[in-house]
Design a protein around this motif. Structure first.
Motif, PDB file in Angstrom:
ATOM      1  N   GLY A  37      11.261 -12.986   2.429  1.00 44.96           N
ATOM      2  CA  GLY A  37      10.614 -14.148   3.035  1.00 44.96           C
ATOM      3  C   GLY A  37       9.400 -14.521   2.207  1.00 44.96           C
ATOM      4  N   PRO A  38       8.225 -14.668   2.837  1.00 41.90           N
ATOM      5  CA  PRO A  38       7.035 -15.051   2.084  1.00 41.90           C
ATOM      6  C   PRO A  38       6.348 -13.868   1.387  1.00 41.90           C
ATOM      7  CG  PRO A  38       6.510 -14.896   4.401  1.00 41.90           C
ATOM      8  CD  PRO A  38       8.001 -14.675   4.278  1.00 41.90           C
ATOM      9  N   LEU A  39       6.860 -12.648   1.604  1.00 39.41           N
ATOM     10  CA  LEU A  39       6.248 -11.453   1.029  1.00 39.41           C
ATOM     11  C   LEU A  39       6.931 -11.036  -0.261  1.00 39.41           C
ATOM     12  CD1 LEU A  39       6.064  -9.253   4.254  1.00 39.41           C
ATOM     13  CD2 LEU A  39       4.243 -10.657   3.283  1.00 39.41           C
ATOM     14  N   THR A  40       6.159 -10.535  -1.188  1.00 38.06           N
ATOM     15  CA  THR A  40       6.713  -9.877  -2.360  1.00 38.06           C
ATOM     16  C   THR A  40       6.399  -8.392  -2.220  1.00 38.06           C
ATOM     17  OG1 THR A  40       6.363 -11.815  -3.745  1.00 38.06           O
ATOM     18  CG2 THR A  40       6.691  -9.710  -4.874  1.00 38.06           C
ATOM     19  N   LEU A  41       7.455  -7.590  -2.044  1.00 35.02           N
ATOM     20  CA  LEU A  41       7.273  -6.149  -1.912  1.00 35.02           C
ATOM     21  C   LEU A  41       7.251  -5.520  -3.292  1.00 35.02           C
ATOM     22  CD1 LEU A  41       9.728  -5.395   1.032  1.00 35.02           C
ATOM     23  CD2 LEU A  41       7.310  -6.003   1.128  1.00 35.02           C
ATOM     24  N   ARG A  42       6.432  -4.485  -3.478  1.00 38.33           N
ATOM     25  CA  ARG A  42       6.292  -3.857  -4.792  1.00 38.33           C
ATOM     26  C   ARG A  42       7.525  -3.082  -5.214  1.00 38.33           C
ATOM     27  NH1 ARG A  42       2.039   1.065  -3.633  1.00 38.33           N
ATOM     28  NH2 ARG A  42       3.156   1.921  -1.853  1.00 38.33           N
ATOM     29  N   ASN A  43       8.369  -2.708  -4.242  1.00 42.24           N
ATOM     30  CA  ASN A  43       9.637  -2.040  -4.511  1.00 42.24           C
ATOM     31  C   ASN A  43      10.540  -2.266  -3.301  1.00 42.24           C
ATOM     32  OD1 ASN A  43       9.128   0.077  -2.517  1.00 42.24           O
ATOM     33  ND2 ASN A  43       7.737   0.957  -4.019  1.00 42.24           N
ATOM     34  N   ARG A  44      11.686  -1.629  -3.258  1.00 39.00           N
ATOM     35  CA  ARG A  44      12.639  -1.853  -2.170  1.00 39.00           C
ATOM     36  C   ARG A  44      12.694  -0.683  -1.200  1.00 39.00           C
ATOM     37  NH1 ARG A  44      17.025  -5.471  -5.200  1.00 39.00           N
ATOM     38  NH2 ARG A  44      15.552  -6.460  -6.598  1.00 39.00           N
ATOM     39  N   ILE A  45      11.641   0.112  -1.159  1.00 42.46           N
ATOM     40  CA  ILE A  45      11.583   1.268  -0.267  1.00 42.46           C
ATOM     41  C   ILE A  45      10.926   0.841   1.038  1.00 42.46           C
ATOM     42  CG2 ILE A  45      10.703   3.598   0.048  1.00 42.46           C
ATOM     43  CD1 ILE A  45      10.741   3.826  -3.056  1.00 42.46           C
ATOM     44  N   ILE A  46      11.707   0.912   2.121  1.00 47.54           N
ATOM     45  CA  ILE A  46      11.221   0.514   3.445  1.00 47.54           C
ATOM     46  C   ILE A  46      11.451   1.667   4.400  1.00 47.54           C
ATOM     47  CG2 ILE A  46      11.521  -1.089   5.369  1.00 47.54           C
ATOM     48  CD1 ILE A  46      12.467  -3.164   3.301  1.00 47.54           C
ATOM     49  N   LYS A  47      10.411   2.072   5.096  1.00 49.22           N
ATOM     50  CA  LYS A  47      10.514   3.133   6.088  1.00 49.22           C
ATOM     51  C   LYS A  47      10.791   2.477   7.430  1.00 49.22           C
ATOM     52  CE  LYS A  47       8.529   6.090   9.186  1.00 49.22           C
ATOM     53  NZ  LYS A  47       9.031   5.678  10.497  1.00 49.22           N
ATOM     54  N   ALA A  48      11.954   2.752   7.984  1.00 46.39           N
ATOM     55  CA  ALA A  48      12.349   2.161   9.258  1.00 46.39           C
ATOM     56  C   ALA A  48      11.596   2.821  10.414  1.00 46.39           C
ATOM     57  CB  ALA A  48      13.852   2.326   9.467  1.00 46.39           C
ATOM     58  N   ALA A  49      11.512   2.110  11.523  1.00 49.40           N
ATOM     59  CA  ALA A  49      10.855   2.643  12.713  1.00 49.40           C
ATOM     60  C   ALA A  49      11.591   3.886  13.201  1.00 49.40           C
ATOM     61  CB  ALA A  49      10.823   1.589  13.806  1.00 49.40           C
ATOM     62  N   THR A  50      10.828   4.921  13.491  1.00 48.39           N
ATOM     63  CA  THR A  50      11.357   6.157  14.046  1.00 48.39           C
ATOM     64  C   THR A  50      10.376   6.675  15.076  1.00 48.39           C
ATOM     65  OG1 THR A  50      10.291   7.456  12.305  1.00 48.39           O
ATOM     66  CG2 THR A  50      12.598   6.822  11.936  1.00 48.39           C
TER      67      THR A  50
END
Length: 85
Positions: A37-50
């Motif tokens: 979307g409007p964000l540029t993430l520095r990499n593709r590592i996303i920690k999902a909610a747990t």
């Protein structure tokens, strides 16, 4: 250093290398920036909610914030949480 399920990190790395050239390209892509979307993430590592067990009555706590700060400091580009209040 220990990784998933108590295995040493070195024991988990060969899985990617067994994929050959495709695995190498996929592994490299994980560390490339990505537009979300409007964000540029520095990499593709996303920690999902747990369930971290640090949300009294479902509210965000200082411990929860600190946990996610540590996840981000470890390299994740984005973290999410499941606080209900």
């Amino acid at each position: 250093r220990w990784g998933l399920a108590g295995r040493r990190h070195a024991d988990t790395v060969p899985v990617v290398s067994q994929l050959g050239n495709i695995g190498g390209a996929l592994a490299a892509a994980v560390f490339e920036p990505v537009q979300l979307g409007p964000l540029t993430l520095r990499n593709r590592i996303i920690k999902a909610a747990t369930f971290e067990g640090v949300m009294p009555r479902g509210a965000v706590s200082d411990d929860l914030v600190r946990f996610h700060e540590l996840v981000a400091a470890g390299g994740a580009a984005m973290t999410t949480h499941a606080a209900t209040r």
